[in-house]
Write an enzyme that holds these catalytic residues in place. Structure first.
Site, PDB file in Angstrom:
ATOM      1  N   ASP A   4      -9.662  -5.222  -4.456  1.00 46.63           N
ATOM      2  CA  ASP A   4      -9.044  -4.251  -3.542  1.00 46.63           C
ATOM      3  C   ASP A   4      -9.948  -3.032  -3.420  1.00 46.63           C
ATOM      4  OD1 ASP A   4      -7.414  -2.251  -2.336  1.00 46.63           O
ATOM      5  OD2 ASP A   4      -5.610  -3.262  -3.048  1.00 46.63           O
ATOM      6  N   SER A  43       0.827  -1.198   0.000  1.00 46.88           N
ATOM      7  CA  SER A  43       0.000   0.000   0.000  1.00 46.88           C
ATOM      8  C   SER A  43       0.872   1.263   0.000  1.00 46.88           C
ATOM      9  CB  SER A  43      -0.955  -0.043   1.202  1.00 46.88           C
ATOM     10  OG  SER A  43      -1.969   0.911   1.087  1.00 46.88           O
ATOM     11  N   HIS A  59      -7.611  -5.687   0.200  1.00 47.33           N
ATOM     12  CA  HIS A  59      -6.405  -4.854   0.263  1.00 47.33           C
ATOM     13  C   HIS A  59      -5.326  -5.422   1.190  1.00 47.33           C
ATOM     14  CE1 HIS A  59      -4.127  -1.165  -0.215  1.00 47.33           C
ATOM     15  NE2 HIS A  59      -4.066  -1.007   1.088  1.00 47.33           N
TER      16      HIS A  59
END
Length: 320
Positions: A260, A173, A299
């Site tokens: 995601d 991320s 995610h």
């Protein structure tokens, strides 16, 4: 009526606060003040992660960052009662090493980070998990330049003690921006990273911010993109993965789930296409692994993929 008035007031106040106090957006992006999970003693990682040693590095004067070093499974039996110096020496035992750069919110003890480290440890990797400045028990305040400097310092330190072992950067991320920045700095210094692994990567922080749930409430307003970009520029926040991949030449692995809900899967695809153009005339390993929405990894949960270890091992084997 009072509830509606309060909701409108909050809605209007957010952009006003960001305009008057631009640093608040940086705080929201890093979210480093949310030291989740709370009440975890980061100096004693064995309470959440076995075969792990805590230590600190100083990337610059006045900054101290916390790091967890988790051993590969082959060395667990030897680790009992050992000190940080013994852990440092094990970096040269030939096992691959991963420098793990986490995303925003929380510390190196956050559950999905710990679970990934456990899996990589079982698979035979050393894993060094970093809390950037301002995160966890690390001192200072985060900035793009600052967190990149922290990651660069750790990678360089690990490489110096690795005795030739493979050292990979793994970013998740927000950490993908830190990882690609670090890889770029290393390449500019003439010592490219051995490999770069990007989990749920975004193209750049500007586009990523527009997909934040709160930001979506304002996207219909004219000029909101320019407004946000001006604030990000004021904070010197870019995290330009797409620009970095146009020049990076180290082996690259991208991992992204189609479902995601934080960073759109299309961003990972775009980065892969950019890298494919960069690598077109170079014999450098490049791979993207996509996870169907039916797997429900979203995610943070790619670590749940039962084939993750095999995928990573196969990729590393290509590096030689």
């Amino acid at each position: 009526m009072k509830v509606a008035f309060f909701a409108v007031a909050v809605y209007v106040s957010v952009p006003v606060i960001c305009y008057l106090f631009p640093w608040t957006l940086a705080y929201a992006i890093f979210a480093h003040l949310l030291k989740i999970p709370y009440f975890v003693d980061l100096e004693h990682p064995e309470k959440v992660l076995n075969h792990t040693c805590n230590f600190y590095l100083e990337p610059e004067d006045g900054i101290r960052v916390g790091v967890w070093h988790t051993l590969p499974a082959s060395q667990w039996d030897e680790a009992v009662g050992r000190d940080p110096e013994w852990y440092r020496r094990t970096l040269g035992n030939g096992s691959p090493i991963i420098v793990y750069l986490h995303g925003n919110v929380g510390t190196r003890a956050k559950n999905h980070r710990v679970q990934l480290v456990k899996i990589l440890s079982h698979a035979g990797f050393h894993v060094l998990s970093l809390d950037y400045r301002g995160f966890g028990d690390s001192t200072g305040q985060p900035s793009e330049d600052g967190v990149t400097a922290d990651a660069l310092h750790l990678y360089t330190w690990v490489k110096r003690h690795s005795e030739g072992s493979l050292v990979c950067l793994w970013g998740h991320s927000l950490g993908t921006g830190v990882a690609s920045n670090t890889a770029l700095r290393l390449q500019e210094q003439g010592s490219p990273a051995d490999a770069l692994m990007l989990e749920a990567p975004f193209t750049n922080i500007r586009e990523a911010v527009l997909h934040f749930p709160l930001a979506k409430l304002y996207t219909f307003l004219p000029g909101i993109e320019l407004f946000l970009w001006d604030i990000l520029e004021t904070n010197k926040l870019l995290f330009a993965n797409e620009d970095n991949l146009k020049v990076l030449t180290c082996p690259l692995l991208i991992l992204h789930a189609e479902d995601d809900n934080i960073v759109p899967y299309a961003m990972g695809q775009k980065l892969y296409q950019i890298a494919a153009q960069t690598f077109r005339e170079k014999e450098v390993p490049l791979q993207m692994i996509s996870y169907p929405a039916s797997h429900k990894l979203s995610h943070n949960n790619i670590y749940l993929d039962p084939d993750l270890v095999k995928s990573v091992r196969d990729f590393i084997q290509k590096i030689g």
